[in-house]
Design a protein around this motif. Structure first.
Motif, PDB file in Angstrom:
ATOM      1  N   ILE A  44       4.437  -5.039  28.546  1.00  0.00           N
ATOM      2  CA  ILE A  44       4.078  -4.220  29.711  1.00  0.00           C
ATOM      3  C   ILE A  44       3.258  -4.988  30.750  1.00  0.00           C
ATOM      4  O   ILE A  44       2.899  -4.442  31.784  1.00  0.00           O
ATOM      5  CB  ILE A  44       3.328  -2.948  29.289  1.00  0.00           C
ATOM      6  N   GLY A  45       2.940  -6.254  30.472  1.00  0.00           N
ATOM      7  CA  GLY A  45       2.334  -7.085  31.503  1.00  0.00           C
ATOM      8  C   GLY A  45       0.840  -7.293  31.427  1.00  0.00           C
ATOM      9  O   GLY A  45       0.234  -7.762  32.398  1.00  0.00           O
ATOM     10  N   VAL A  46       0.221  -6.998  30.285  1.00  0.00           N
ATOM     11  CA  VAL A  46      -1.193  -7.331  30.113  1.00  0.00           C
ATOM     12  C   VAL A  46      -1.337  -8.856  30.088  1.00  0.00           C
ATOM     13  O   VAL A  46      -0.526  -9.540  29.472  1.00  0.00           O
ATOM     14  CB  VAL A  46      -1.750  -6.716  28.805  1.00  0.00           C
ATOM     15  N   GLU A  47      -2.328  -9.383  30.766  1.00  0.00           N
ATOM     16  CA  GLU A  47      -2.502 -10.833  30.832  1.00  0.00           C
ATOM     17  C   GLU A  47      -3.300 -11.385  29.649  1.00  0.00           C
ATOM     18  O   GLU A  47      -2.982 -12.461  29.140  1.00  0.00           O
ATOM     19  CB  GLU A  47      -3.185 -11.219  32.149  1.00  0.00           C
ATOM     20  N   LYS A  48      -4.344 -10.659  29.242  1.00  0.00           N
ATOM     21  CA  LYS A  48      -5.183 -11.152  28.148  1.00  0.00           C
ATOM     22  C   LYS A  48      -5.616  -9.989  27.278  1.00  0.00           C
ATOM     23  O   LYS A  48      -6.083  -8.961  27.773  1.00  0.00           O
ATOM     24  CB  LYS A  48      -6.408 -11.894  28.679  1.00  0.00           C
ATOM     25  N   LEU A  49      -5.442 -10.159  25.966  1.00  0.00           N
ATOM     26  CA  LEU A  49      -5.831  -9.161  24.983  1.00  0.00           C
ATOM     27  C   LEU A  49      -6.803  -9.818  24.015  1.00  0.00           C
ATOM     28  O   LEU A  49      -6.455 -10.790  23.337  1.00  0.00           O
ATOM     29  CB  LEU A  49      -4.598  -8.655  24.231  1.00  0.00           C
ATOM     30  N   ILE A  50      -8.039  -9.311  23.978  1.00  0.00           N
ATOM     31  CA  ILE A  50      -9.072  -9.880  23.117  1.00  0.00           C
ATOM     32  C   ILE A  50      -9.333  -8.904  21.982  1.00  0.00           C
ATOM     33  O   ILE A  50      -9.690  -7.750  22.209  1.00  0.00           O
ATOM     34  CB  ILE A  50     -10.373 -10.140  23.896  1.00  0.00           C
ATOM     35  N   LEU A  51      -9.159  -9.369  20.749  1.00  0.00           N
ATOM     36  CA  LEU A  51      -9.300  -8.514  19.576  1.00  0.00           C
ATOM     37  C   LEU A  51     -10.494  -8.960  18.741  1.00  0.00           C
ATOM     38  O   LEU A  51     -10.603 -10.133  18.369  1.00  0.00           O
ATOM     39  CB  LEU A  51      -8.022  -8.562  18.734  1.00  0.00           C
ATOM     40  N   TYR A  52     -11.367  -8.014  18.450  1.00  0.00           N
ATOM     41  CA  TYR A  52     -12.582  -8.294  17.671  1.00  0.00           C
ATOM     42  C   TYR A  52     -12.214  -8.287  16.196  1.00  0.00           C
ATOM     43  O   TYR A  52     -12.168  -7.243  15.546  1.00  0.00           O
ATOM     44  CB  TYR A  52     -13.611  -7.216  17.984  1.00  0.00           C
ATOM     45  N   ALA A  53     -11.944  -9.456  15.645  1.00  0.00           N
ATOM     46  CA  ALA A  53     -11.437  -9.562  14.285  1.00  0.00           C
ATOM     47  C   ALA A  53     -12.539  -9.736  13.243  1.00  0.00           C
ATOM     48  O   ALA A  53     -12.418  -9.246  12.115  1.00  0.00           O
ATOM     49  CB  ALA A  53     -10.457 -10.731  14.185  1.00  0.00           C
ATOM     50  N   PHE A  54     -13.612 -10.457  13.606  1.00  0.00           N
ATOM     51  CA  PHE A  54     -14.663 -10.750  12.633  1.00  0.00           C
ATOM     52  C   PHE A  54     -15.942 -11.043  13.404  1.00  0.00           C
ATOM     53  O   PHE A  54     -15.997 -11.999  14.182  1.00  0.00           O
ATOM     54  CB  PHE A  54     -14.269 -11.955  11.769  1.00  0.00           C
ATOM     55  N   SER A  55     -16.944 -10.216  13.210  1.00  0.00           N
ATOM     56  CA  SER A  55     -18.198 -10.394  13.940  1.00  0.00           C
ATOM     57  C   SER A  55     -19.161 -11.273  13.168  1.00  0.00           C
ATOM     58  O   SER A  55     -18.990 -11.513  11.959  1.00  0.00           O
ATOM     59  CB  SER A  55     -18.845  -9.029  14.211  1.00  0.00           C
ATOM     60  N   THR A  56     -20.203 -11.715  13.844  1.00  0.00           N
ATOM     61  CA  THR A  56     -21.237 -12.506  13.170  1.00  0.00           C
ATOM     62  C   THR A  56     -21.958 -11.669  12.115  1.00  0.00           C
ATOM     63  O   THR A  56     -22.569 -12.222  11.197  1.00  0.00           O
ATOM     64  CB  THR A  56     -22.256 -13.029  14.196  1.00  0.00           C
ATOM     65  N   GLU A  57     -21.891 -10.344  12.217  1.00  0.00           N
ATOM     66  CA  GLU A  57     -22.526  -9.453  11.248  1.00  0.00           C
ATOM     67  C   GLU A  57     -21.630  -9.177  10.030  1.00  0.00           C
ATOM     68  O   GLU A  57     -22.113  -8.695   8.992  1.00  0.00           O
ATOM     69  CB  GLU A  57     -22.900  -8.118  11.913  1.00  0.00           C
ATOM     70  N   ASN A  58     -20.346  -9.471  10.134  1.00  0.00           N
ATOM     71  CA  ASN A  58     -19.424  -9.148   9.038  1.00  0.00           C
ATOM     72  C   ASN A  58     -19.654  -9.977   7.782  1.00  0.00           C
ATOM     73  O   ASN A  58     -19.146  -9.621   6.706  1.00  0.00           O
ATOM     74  CB  ASN A  58     -17.969  -9.306   9.486  1.00  0.00           C
ATOM     75  N   TRP A  59     -20.428 -11.055   7.882  1.00  0.00           N
ATOM     76  CA  TRP A  59     -20.749 -11.840   6.692  1.00  0.00           C
ATOM     77  C   TRP A  59     -21.583 -11.033   5.698  1.00  0.00           C
ATOM     78  O   TRP A  59     -21.682 -11.404   4.521  1.00  0.00           O
ATOM     79  CB  TRP A  59     -21.503 -13.109   7.088  1.00  0.00           C
ATOM     80  N   LYS A  60     -22.163  -9.918   6.147  1.00  0.00           N
ATOM     81  CA  LYS A  60     -22.988  -9.079   5.275  1.00  0.00           C
ATOM     82  C   LYS A  60     -22.136  -8.199   4.357  1.00  0.00           C
ATOM     83  O   LYS A  60     -22.676  -7.553   3.452  1.00  0.00           O
ATOM     84  CB  LYS A  60     -23.896  -8.183   6.124  1.00  0.00           C
ATOM     85  N   ARG A  61     -20.847  -8.148   4.580  1.00  0.00           N
ATOM     86  CA  ARG A  61     -19.975  -7.293   3.768  1.00  0.00           C
ATOM     87  C   ARG A  61     -19.802  -7.871   2.361  1.00  0.00           C
ATOM     88  O   ARG A  61     -20.141  -9.034   2.116  1.00  0.00           O
ATOM     89  CB  ARG A  61     -18.613  -7.146   4.461  1.00  0.00           C
ATOM     90  N   PRO A  62     -19.276  -7.073   1.430  1.00  0.00           N
ATOM     91  CA  PRO A  62     -19.082  -7.581   0.063  1.00  0.00           C
ATOM     92  C   PRO A  62     -18.278  -8.870   0.036  1.00  0.00           C
ATOM     93  O   PRO A  62     -17.364  -9.063   0.844  1.00  0.00           O
ATOM     94  CB  PRO A  62     -18.321  -6.432  -0.615  1.00  0.00           C
ATOM     95  N   GLU A  63     -18.632  -9.745  -0.889  1.00  0.00           N
ATOM     96  CA  GLU A  63     -18.017 -11.067  -0.962  1.00  0.00           C
ATOM     97  C   GLU A  63     -16.495 -10.998  -1.082  1.00  0.00           C
ATOM     98  O   GLU A  63     -15.780 -11.791  -0.465  1.00  0.00           O
ATOM     99  CB  GLU A  63     -18.596 -11.837  -2.153  1.00  0.00           C
ATOM    100  N   GLU A  64     -15.998 -10.051  -1.853  1.00  0.00           N
ATOM    101  CA  GLU A  64     -14.552  -9.916  -2.033  1.00  0.00           C
ATOM    102  C   GLU A  64     -13.850  -9.603  -0.714  1.00  0.00           C
ATOM    103  O   GLU A  64     -12.805 -10.166  -0.399  1.00  0.00           O
ATOM    104  CB  GLU A  64     -14.244  -8.810  -3.044  1.00  0.00           C
ATOM    105  N   GLU A  65     -14.468  -8.722   0.074  1.00  0.00           N
ATOM    106  CA  GLU A  65     -13.868  -8.354   1.361  1.00  0.00           C
ATOM    107  C   GLU A  65     -13.923  -9.519   2.344  1.00  0.00           C
ATOM    108  O   GLU A  65     -12.951  -9.792   3.057  1.00  0.00           O
ATOM    109  CB  GLU A  65     -14.577  -7.136   1.949  1.00  0.00           C
ATOM    110  N   VAL A  66     -15.052 -10.214   2.387  1.00  0.00           N
ATOM    111  CA  VAL A  66     -15.181 -11.372   3.283  1.00  0.00           C
ATOM    112  C   VAL A  66     -14.161 -12.438   2.914  1.00  0.00           C
ATOM    113  O   VAL A  66     -13.521 -13.050   3.786  1.00  0.00           O
ATOM    114  CB  VAL A  66     -16.615 -11.949   3.225  1.00  0.00           C
ATOM    115  N   SER A  67     -13.973 -12.669   1.624  1.00  0.00           N
ATOM    116  CA  SER A  67     -12.999 -13.656   1.161  1.00  0.00           C
ATOM    117  C   SER A  67     -11.600 -13.295   1.634  1.00  0.00           C
ATOM    118  O   SER A  67     -10.837 -14.172   2.085  1.00  0.00           O
ATOM    119  CB  SER A  67     -13.036 -13.740  -0.358  1.00  0.00           C
ATOM    120  N   TYR A  68     -11.255 -12.024   1.563  1.00  0.00           N
ATOM    121  CA  TYR A  68      -9.928 -11.592   2.013  1.00  0.00           C
ATOM    122  C   TYR A  68      -9.796 -11.753   3.528  1.00  0.00           C
ATOM    123  O   TYR A  68      -8.754 -12.215   4.016  1.00  0.00           O
ATOM    124  CB  TYR A  68      -9.669 -10.141   1.627  1.00  0.00           C
ATOM    125  N   LEU A  69     -10.845 -11.397   4.263  1.00  0.00           N
ATOM    126  CA  LEU A  69     -10.802 -11.532   5.722  1.00  0.00           C
ATOM    127  C   LEU A  69     -10.622 -12.988   6.136  1.00  0.00           C
ATOM    128  O   LEU A  69      -9.970 -13.275   7.144  1.00  0.00           O
ATOM    129  CB  LEU A  69     -12.074 -10.949   6.338  1.00  0.00           C
TER     130      LEU A  69
END
Length: 231
Positions: A46-71
């Motif tokens: 549809i003509g969007v020029e730039k799409l920025i997706l927040y995939a992993f924040s600096t705070e996401n390291w606080k999540r459970p180790e198993e989830e971080v490993s998968y991410l």
């Protein structure tokens, strides 16, 4: 009709989506990766020029180790499955954030995708990974200060010049957050000063072409005055 050239999305709700279906959180992240493909292909169409997706924040390291490993493994899963689609559709991959904290294999996969797609001229699909806006602004200030100390420039910075020190120099037209939360969560704080904000209850794994179109229609209906008055 006003149309957003730059769209940023806080992809929220993967875990809650999975929990509601009795699945592990990783299943939500896997489905969320499929949604990235769906939304990126449609945005490109549809003509969007730039799409920025927040995939992993600096705070996401606080999540459970198993989830971080998968991410950390998720970029490899995503690009192995969809790099051909990105190439066929002329989509260019970029990233913002401090990639060096990730495992070497994750870094390799992301940099490979960036290199493979660098000549593409369609949508820029920018993945924000290990990104935090306060950190981005702090690093920009440090870099600018160093330039002044080294006499590379005078201490006369304008807003437009400061933006060039940021990881994302563009202003964002439309910011979308999925899954109903009403927070910015340390994402593109400088760049969204005059963005239109849309908070949708749709969880990211369920966000599709129609959901994106609905957000763009809402954007188009708004009167963007940038601090001025309606003519």
């Amino acid at each position: 009709m006003s149309f957003p050239k730059t769209i940023a999305i806080i992809m929220d709700g993967n875990g809650r989506w999975a929990k509601a279906k009795g699945l592990p959180r990783t299943a939500g992240h896997k489905q969320g990766a499929d949604t990235i493909r769906t939304v990126a292909l449609h945005a490109n169409k549809i003509g969007v020029e730039k799409l920025i997706l927040y995939a992993f924040s600096t705070e996401n390291w606080k999540r459970p180790e198993e989830e971080v490993s998968y991410l950390c493994k998720l970029p490899g899963i995503f690009f192995n499955r969809f790099i051909k689609d990105l190439m066929i559709n002329n989509i260019r991959v970029t990233f913002v954030g401090e990639l060096e904290r990730f495992p070497a294999e994750t870094q390799k996969v992301i940099l490979k995708a960036v290199n493979q797609t660098k000549e593409n001229t369609g949508l820029e699909l920018c993945i924000a990974i290990n990104y935090g806006s306060r950190r981005e602004i702090l690093l920009a200030v440090q870099k600018y200060t160093q330039d002044v100390l080294e006499q590379k420039r005078a201490n006369d910075l304008t807003e437009e010049e400061f933006a060039q020190y940021l990881m994302v120099p563009e202003e964002i037209d439309l910011l979308i957050r999925t899954s109903g939360e009403l927070r910015i969560s340390n994402f593109l704080l400088w760049q969204i000063a005059y963005s239109e904000l849309i908070f949708t209850p749709v969880a990211w794994p369920d966000f599709d072409e129609k959901a994106l179109d609905d957000c763009i229609c809402k954007f188009a209906s708004r009167d963007r005055r940038f601090g001025g008055l309606t003519s």
